[in-house]
Scaffold this active site. Structure first.
Site, mmCIF file in Angstrom:
data_model
loop_
_atom_site.group_PDB
_atom_site.id
_atom_site.type_symbol
_atom_site.label_atom_id
_atom_site.label_comp_id
_atom_site.label_asym_id
_atom_site.label_seq_id
_atom_site.Cartn_x
_atom_site.Cartn_y
_atom_site.Cartn_z
ATOM 1 C CD GLU A 1 42.496 38.658 33.536
ATOM 2 O OE1 GLU A 1 42.946 39.713 34.296
ATOM 3 O OE2 GLU A 1 41.079 38.985 33.063
ATOM 4 C CG LEU B 1 40.783 41.773 38.375
ATOM 5 C CD1 LEU B 1 39.085 42.200 38.412
ATOM 6 C CD2 LEU B 1 40.668 41.296 39.839
HETATM 7 N N1 PDD Z 1 43.177 37.032 41.390
HETATM 8 N N2 PDD Z 1 43.360 38.594 37.164
HETATM 9 C C1 PDD Z 1 42.570 37.485 37.637
HETATM 10 C C2 PDD Z 1 40.981 37.185 37.143
HETATM 11 C C3 PDD Z 1 42.213 37.953 38.764
HETATM 12 O O1 PDD Z 1 41.886 37.029 39.393
HETATM 13 C C4 PDD Z 1 43.230 38.039 39.756
HETATM 14 C C5 PDD Z 1 43.064 38.582 40.952
HETATM 15 C C6 PDD Z 1 44.131 39.445 38.908
HETATM 16 C C7 PDD Z 1 45.211 40.041 39.423
HETATM 17 O O2 PDD Z 1 44.514 41.347 40.954
HETATM 18 P P1 PDD Z 1 45.498 41.777 41.778
HETATM 19 O O3 PDD Z 1 47.047 41.856 41.685
HETATM 20 O O4 PDD Z 1 44.221 42.812 42.159
HETATM 21 O O5 PDD Z 1 45.397 40.546 42.976
HETATM 22 C C8 PDD Z 1 44.289 39.551 37.232
HETATM 23 C C9 PDD Z 1 42.873 37.163 43.214
HETATM 24 C C10 PDD Z 1 44.277 37.595 43.468
HETATM 25 C C11 PDD Z 1 41.426 35.966 43.134
HETATM 26 O O6 PDD Z 1 41.329 35.877 43.055
HETATM 27 O O7 PDD Z 1 43.178 35.193 44.615
#
Ligand code: PDD
Length: 285
Positions: free
Chosen positions: A181, A206
């Site tokens: 990712e 995640l």
């Molecule tokens: N980040 N993968 C990682 C490693 C992340 O930290 C995030 C989210 C995502 C995307 O998840 P979501 O769609 O639930 O935001 C994937 C957040 C926004 C952050 O750390 O600021």
């Protein structure tokens, strides 16, 4: 506008809000977090974030610091007192304040709960019109990236390295050469056959809440979906690539390691998914 934070039962001006230096979050990164978007004053996909929060807590054997109902109340109060319309709430739960010792503290030490609020501007139109660049680098994180841990050092170092190379995001590559990712986003491609591809859920990534919403919207729209890993070489041969996250929604990727993806311009499927997501946000996701 003054900003307020929630810290263990109190709403305090951000300038004076703090936790003790022996908080295990500060000393060991012994805690988890969530970032929840606020759109037009409403929480986005709150339930999905709380489900993931509950799972992260369970995986690190940490109890809920307050009930779910109380947490929901705190989140709403934070939106209200910060007059937050469009932005994010950051919430963090750590294993509490105690004398430094690696093993868990004795029962009775209460977890720390902190919530902050941040206004965010919409993504600049040129980023959507031109797309963003990503660069690939080895995934140096631990093996439980499904837990939303506050320990983000490898993510931070990757993001900074990407930034120094003029890219928006780092795509992290596992030992077999597959993309896991991004450093803070989920990774996607659209193949020549029009299939939308993203890595299946598991410990290496995640479970993005936006990923889940985009999958549901794509399914509803009758688009072809395949959950399988892909390599950067396949992404470079793909028609489109994009990333998803709470703050980015679905954002086109037009360069990988300096080379163009597809036509080098944002693709129609990515832009359609972004549009569907924006409509879902307006309707109340
Ligand atoms: N980040 N993968 C990682 C490693 C992340 O930290 C995030 C989210 C995502 C995307 O998840 P979501 O769609 O639930 O935001 C994937 C957040 C926004 C952050 O750390 O600021």
């Amino acid at each position: 506008m003054s900003r307020f934070a929630y810290v263990n039962g109190q709403y305090l001006p951000l300038s004076v809000a703090g936790v003790h230096i022996e908080d295990r979050g500060y000393q060991f990164a012994d805690g988890i977090y969530e970032v929840i978007a606020v759109h037009q004053g409403r929480l986005v996909d709150e339930e999905a974030h709380l489900v993931r929060l509950s799972r992260s807590l369970h995986e690190i054997e940490l109890a809920w610091p307050v009930s779910k109902a109380v947490l929901k109340h705190i989140l709403r109060r934070m939106i209200a007192i910060n007059l937050l319309k469009n932005g994010i709430l950051y919430l963090q739960i750590t294993r509490g304040v105690t004398r430094r010792d690696h093993a868990f503290p004795k029962p009775g030490v209460t977890p720390s709960l902190v919530v902050t609020a941040k206004t965010m501007k919409p993504t600049p139109p040129e980023m959507i019109e031109r797309g963003v660049a990503v660069v690939t680098m080895p995934d140096q994180r631990w093996k439980r990236c499904d837990i939303k841990s506050v320990a983000l050092l490898p993510n931070i170092l990757s993001k900074q390295a990407a930034k120094l190379k003029g890219a928006y995001e780092a795509w992290l590559i596992d030992e077999k050469g597959f993309v896991t990712e991004g450093s803070s986003t989920n990774a996607w491609i659209v193949t020549g056959k029009g299939e939308i591809v993203t890595r299946p859920l598991g410990q290496p990534i995640l479970a993005g809440v936006t990923r889940q919403a985009i999958l549901a919207l794509a399914k509803e729209a009758g688009l072809k979906l395949v959950e399988r890993p892909f390599k950067p070489a396949e992404a470079l041969k793909a028609q489109e690539a994009f990333l998803t996250s709470t703050t980015s929604w679905a954002l086109p990727i037009t360069r990988i390691d300096g080379k163009p993806v597809g036509s080098g311009k944002p693709g129609p499927i990515t832009l359609r998914l972004r549009q569907l997501y924006a409509e879902a946000l307006d309707k109340g996701l």
